[in-house]
Scaffold this active site. Structure first.
Site, mmCIF file in Angstrom:
data_model
loop_
_atom_site.group_PDB
_atom_site.id
_atom_site.type_symbol
_atom_site.label_atom_id
_atom_site.label_comp_id
_atom_site.label_asym_id
_atom_site.label_seq_id
_atom_site.Cartn_x
_atom_site.Cartn_y
_atom_site.Cartn_z
ATOM 1 N N GLY A 1 32.996 35.817 31.450
ATOM 2 C CA GLY A 1 31.881 36.732 31.716
ATOM 3 C C GLY A 1 32.352 38.129 31.202
ATOM 4 N N CYS B 1 33.586 40.599 32.658
ATOM 5 C CA CYS B 1 35.173 41.305 33.133
ATOM 6 C C CYS B 1 36.211 40.893 32.187
ATOM 7 C CB CYS B 1 35.332 40.582 34.742
ATOM 8 S SG CYS B 1 36.574 41.072 35.332
ATOM 9 N N GLY C 1 30.072 60.061 33.942
ATOM 10 C CA GLY C 1 31.438 60.312 34.683
ATOM 11 C C GLY C 1 31.779 59.347 35.746
ATOM 12 N N GLU D 1 28.552 64.421 32.686
ATOM 13 C CA GLU D 1 27.964 63.835 33.782
ATOM 14 C C GLU D 1 26.976 64.795 34.404
ATOM 15 O OE1 GLU D 1 28.110 60.923 35.793
ATOM 16 O OE2 GLU D 1 26.798 62.353 36.667
ATOM 17 N N GLY E 1 25.997 53.140 33.437
ATOM 18 C CA GLY E 1 25.861 51.935 34.197
ATOM 19 C C GLY E 1 25.503 50.808 33.702
ATOM 20 N N ASP F 1 27.124 40.867 39.897
ATOM 21 C CA ASP F 1 26.409 41.962 39.399
ATOM 22 C C ASP F 1 24.846 41.765 39.382
ATOM 23 O OD1 ASP F 1 28.701 43.195 38.854
ATOM 24 O OD2 ASP F 1 28.463 43.681 36.835
ATOM 25 N N ALA G 1 33.985 43.211 40.170
ATOM 26 C CA ALA G 1 34.522 41.752 39.847
ATOM 27 C C ALA G 1 34.944 41.123 41.094
ATOM 28 C CB ALA G 1 35.695 41.933 38.803
ATOM 29 N N HIS H 1 61.527 51.967 51.596
ATOM 30 C CA HIS H 1 62.048 53.453 51.185
ATOM 31 C C HIS H 1 62.978 53.109 49.749
ATOM 32 C CE1 HIS H 1 63.047 57.697 50.686
ATOM 33 N NE2 HIS H 1 64.263 57.287 50.661
HETATM 34 P P1 FAD Z 1 29.470 38.722 34.621
HETATM 35 O O1 FAD Z 1 30.891 39.185 34.408
HETATM 36 O O2 FAD Z 1 28.542 39.878 33.807
HETATM 37 O O3 FAD Z 1 29.335 37.397 33.897
HETATM 38 C C1 FAD Z 1 27.729 36.656 33.811
HETATM 39 C C2 FAD Z 1 28.140 35.561 32.841
HETATM 40 O O4 FAD Z 1 26.976 34.973 32.848
HETATM 41 C C3 FAD Z 1 28.414 36.193 31.352
HETATM 42 O O5 FAD Z 1 29.487 35.426 30.686
HETATM 43 C C4 FAD Z 1 26.935 35.696 30.699
HETATM 44 O O6 FAD Z 1 27.060 35.345 29.390
HETATM 45 C C5 FAD Z 1 26.426 34.538 31.426
HETATM 46 N N1 FAD Z 1 25.084 34.199 31.141
HETATM 47 C C6 FAD Z 1 24.113 35.200 31.668
HETATM 48 N N2 FAD Z 1 22.906 34.565 31.563
HETATM 49 C C7 FAD Z 1 23.059 33.349 31.159
HETATM 50 C C8 FAD Z 1 22.532 31.934 31.070
HETATM 51 N N3 FAD Z 1 21.089 32.296 31.229
HETATM 52 N N4 FAD Z 1 22.982 30.963 30.949
HETATM 53 C C9 FAD Z 1 24.222 30.890 30.862
HETATM 54 N N5 FAD Z 1 25.026 31.944 30.786
HETATM 55 C C10 FAD Z 1 24.535 33.071 31.240
HETATM 56 N N6 FAD Z 1 35.143 45.503 37.981
HETATM 57 C C11 FAD Z 1 36.394 45.529 38.550
HETATM 58 O O7 FAD Z 1 36.282 45.270 39.638
HETATM 59 N N7 FAD Z 1 37.260 46.170 37.959
HETATM 60 C C12 FAD Z 1 37.469 46.852 36.846
HETATM 61 O O8 FAD Z 1 38.605 47.335 36.520
HETATM 62 C C13 FAD Z 1 36.277 46.809 36.023
HETATM 63 N N8 FAD Z 1 36.184 47.391 34.802
HETATM 64 C C14 FAD Z 1 35.023 47.280 34.020
HETATM 65 C C15 FAD Z 1 35.051 47.928 32.882
HETATM 66 C C16 FAD Z 1 34.067 48.058 31.941
HETATM 67 C C17 FAD Z 1 34.072 48.378 30.622
HETATM 68 C C18 FAD Z 1 32.674 47.209 32.374
HETATM 69 C C19 FAD Z 1 31.641 47.024 31.588
HETATM 70 C C20 FAD Z 1 32.743 46.597 33.871
HETATM 71 C C21 FAD Z 1 33.991 46.766 34.610
HETATM 72 N N9 FAD Z 1 34.070 46.115 35.890
HETATM 73 C C22 FAD Z 1 34.907 46.261 36.645
HETATM 74 C C23 FAD Z 1 32.894 45.484 36.291
HETATM 75 C C24 FAD Z 1 32.766 43.863 36.199
HETATM 76 O O9 FAD Z 1 33.175 43.472 34.941
HETATM 77 C C25 FAD Z 1 31.719 43.264 36.923
HETATM 78 O O10 FAD Z 1 31.492 43.607 38.195
HETATM 79 C C26 FAD Z 1 31.691 41.587 36.741
HETATM 80 O O11 FAD Z 1 32.005 41.294 35.419
HETATM 81 C C27 FAD Z 1 30.378 40.951 37.492
HETATM 82 O O12 FAD Z 1 30.812 39.621 37.388
HETATM 83 P P2 FAD Z 1 29.399 38.569 37.491
HETATM 84 O O13 FAD Z 1 30.326 37.150 37.637
HETATM 85 O O14 FAD Z 1 28.581 38.823 38.371
HETATM 86 O O15 FAD Z 1 28.777 38.668 36.086
#
Ligand code: FAD
Length: 463
Positions: free
Chosen positions: A41, A43, A181, A203, A268, A308, A317, A442
């Site tokens: 995904g 992450c 930001g 921001e 966002g 998410d 994540a 320490h």
């Molecule tokens: P996602 O990781 O978004 O996965 C959803 C998956 O569903 C995707 O692979 C998509 O292709 C698939 N999908 C969607 N619709 C369909 C469908 N109909 N059929 C089949 N597959 C489908 N979070 C942290 O905790 N720490 C961090 O350091 C951090 N850094 C980040 C940095 C960036 C640049 C970004 C953009 C985000 C970051 N995040 C971080 C946030 C984190 O990536 C998300 O909170 C997390 O990925 C959410 O997980 P999820 O499983 O809900 O969805």
């Protein structure tokens, strides 16, 4: 008639793939449907992991620049962006292979294709070989989110970028404007500053990282300005023109413009439910998000959602993974406990890092607690001096009545790791006395936690 699966998970991000593994461990017949050609995904492929791989390159660059101070003479380092990208990809690919291995180990069936709910207990998967309909007891929606875009700055992948684009950039722009930001905007601002870009961070609210404790925001802002990042808070973007050299930004209430080679829009993420067929089970979204109860159940029988894509944040994540575990445990009739959003840590991998959990000082006061605060600076920690990392502090917010730890806010070196102790403390409803009586090794940075706990009683030892 027997169903094909106990649970079909749609989406293989940290929510979906972890739910799949836990379901397999619990003996459920499980499939994870993913439309990308790889698992992991946002992450793994467009978020947490690739950013941190590139941020590691940025950190090492900065450390090499400072090496003269500890007696290592080196020439000015030169960034090879192509190699940095290759290294990032190596890390991502290795983790993605890891998920494939874990699916095999725990008997999780991975299916490549787009998943669509086509009625109660039915998921249609459309992939290379066409469409097929699978039957299931439960559907777990884990479709995550995509970068949010704004009409005045639509991304073009060249000059106006989302986080998806900038992670693939093969060059370092001489100048970069960052809109937003929050965690994503500040992390890229921090990274590209180390890479050599002149960064302007814009921001709309009056401070960076507005969800963090105010003092944390101030510390990050101070460190950013010291590093040469132009921070413009309380600034609303009103227009973006493309120019020969990049973009020109205008703002509300001023004629002042910012020119940059590229603009990163980091305002966002938007929940993703396009083409998911929610209407076939009578589900509606709230501003795009799915509403669920504490265990992840939607209002439709046998349809669950995590990560998410649900209304309840924080959208991180580790929260998605924790929710995935709870949802499938509940489906399997295994004892479980809902995720408490107040006990989900926040981490920001800027220089300096931020790690926090629980209530900010302002939120604790607003909630009516009789609040005491303990702060301890990194500058007074021996290990921080050794590492030349004296910026930042530990801050503990406690309730005076029961001495309970309400919130912990760390800004400084390794804050994203150091916060783990606070996560355990909040989980067991520890007091600050528990924290300062726990003997800390320490010399370590973690001593700052015990000292901040002491400080909340006016008794820090080394400050
Ligand atoms: P996602 O990781 O978004 O996965 C959803 C998956 O569903 C995707 O692979 C998509 O292709 C698939 N999908 C969607 N619709 C369909 C469908 N109909 N059929 C089949 N597959 C489908 N979070 C942290 O905790 N720490 C961090 O350091 C951090 N850094 C980040 C940095 C960036 C640049 C970004 C953009 C985000 C970051 N995040 C971080 C946030 C984190 O990536 C998300 O909170 C997390 O990925 C959410 O997980 P999820 O499983 O809900 O969805």
């Amino acid at each position: 008639m027997a169903q094909d699966y106990d649970v079909i998970v749609i989406g293989s991000g940290p929510g979906g793939y972890v739910a799949g593994i836990r379901a397999g461990q619990l003996g459920l017949k499980v499939a994870v449907v993913e439309r990308d050609p790889f698992y992991g995904g946002t992450c793994l492929h467009r978020g947490c992991i690739p950013t941190k791989a590139l941020l590691h390159t940025a950190t090492v660059l900065d450390e090499i620049r400072e090496a003269g101070g500890i007696g290592i003479e080196v020439a000015e380092p030169r960034l090879d962006m192509e190699k940095a990208q290759k290294n990032k990809q190596k890390v991502v690919d290795s983790n993605a292979r890891g998920i494939v291995g874990l699916f095999k180990k725990y008997k999780v069936e991975g299916i490549t294709g787009s998943g669509k709910i086509v009625g109660p207990g039915k998921v249609e998967v459309t992939g290379e070989g066409g469409a097929k309909t699978l039957t299931t007891q439960n559907v777990l929606v884990a479709t995550g989110s995509v970068p949010r875009e704004i009409p005045i700055a639509p991304s073009d992948g060249e000059r106006i970028l989302t986080s998806d684009h900038i992670l693939q950039l093969g060059r370092v722009p001489a100048s970069l404007a960052v809109l937003g930001g929050g965690a994503v905007g500040t992390e890229f601002a921090s990274m590209f500053t180390a890479f050599g870009s002149k960064v302007t961070l814009v921001e709309m609210l009056d401070r960076l990282l507005p969800a963090e404790d105010e003092e944390v925001s101030k510390e990050v802002q101070k460190a950013f300005r010291k590093r040469g990042i132009e921070v413009r808070t309380g600034t609303k973007l009103t227009g973006v023109e493309t120019t020969d050299g990049g973009v020109r930004l205008s703002f509300e209430g001023t004629d002042d413009k910012v020119e940059a080679e590229a603009l990163l829009v980091a305002v966002g993420r938007a929940p993703y439910t396009e083409g998911l067929g929610l209407e076939s089970v009578g589900l509606e979204t709230q501003r795009g998000y799915l509403e669920v109860d504490a265990l992840g159940r939607t209002k439709a029988d046998g349809v669950w959602a995590i990560g998410d894509v649900i209304t309840r944040g924080p959208w991180l994540a580790h929260k998605a993974s924790a929710e995935g575990i709870v949802a499938v445990e509940q489906m399997a009739g295994h004892p479980t406990r809902p995720v408490d959003p107040k006990r989900v840590p926040s981490v920001v991998f800027t220089e300096p890092e931020v790690g926090s959990i629980g209530l900010t000082e302002a939120a604790a006061r607003e909630a009516g607690y009789d609040v005491a605060v303990g702060k301890f600076p990194f500058a007074a920690i021996g290990k921080a001096k050794i590492e030349g990392k004296s910026a930042g502090f530990f801050k503990i917010v406690r309730d005076k009545k029961y001495d309970e730890v309400l919130g912990v806010h760390i800004v400084g070196a390794h804050a994203t790791d150091l916060i783990a102790e606070a996560c355990a403390a909040l989980q067991v409803e520890a007091t600050t006395e528990d924290l300062f009586r726990a003997v800390h090794a320490h010399p370590t940075l973690a001593e700052g936690m015990a000292e901040a706990a002491h400080a909340s009683h006016g008794a820090a030892i080394h400050f």
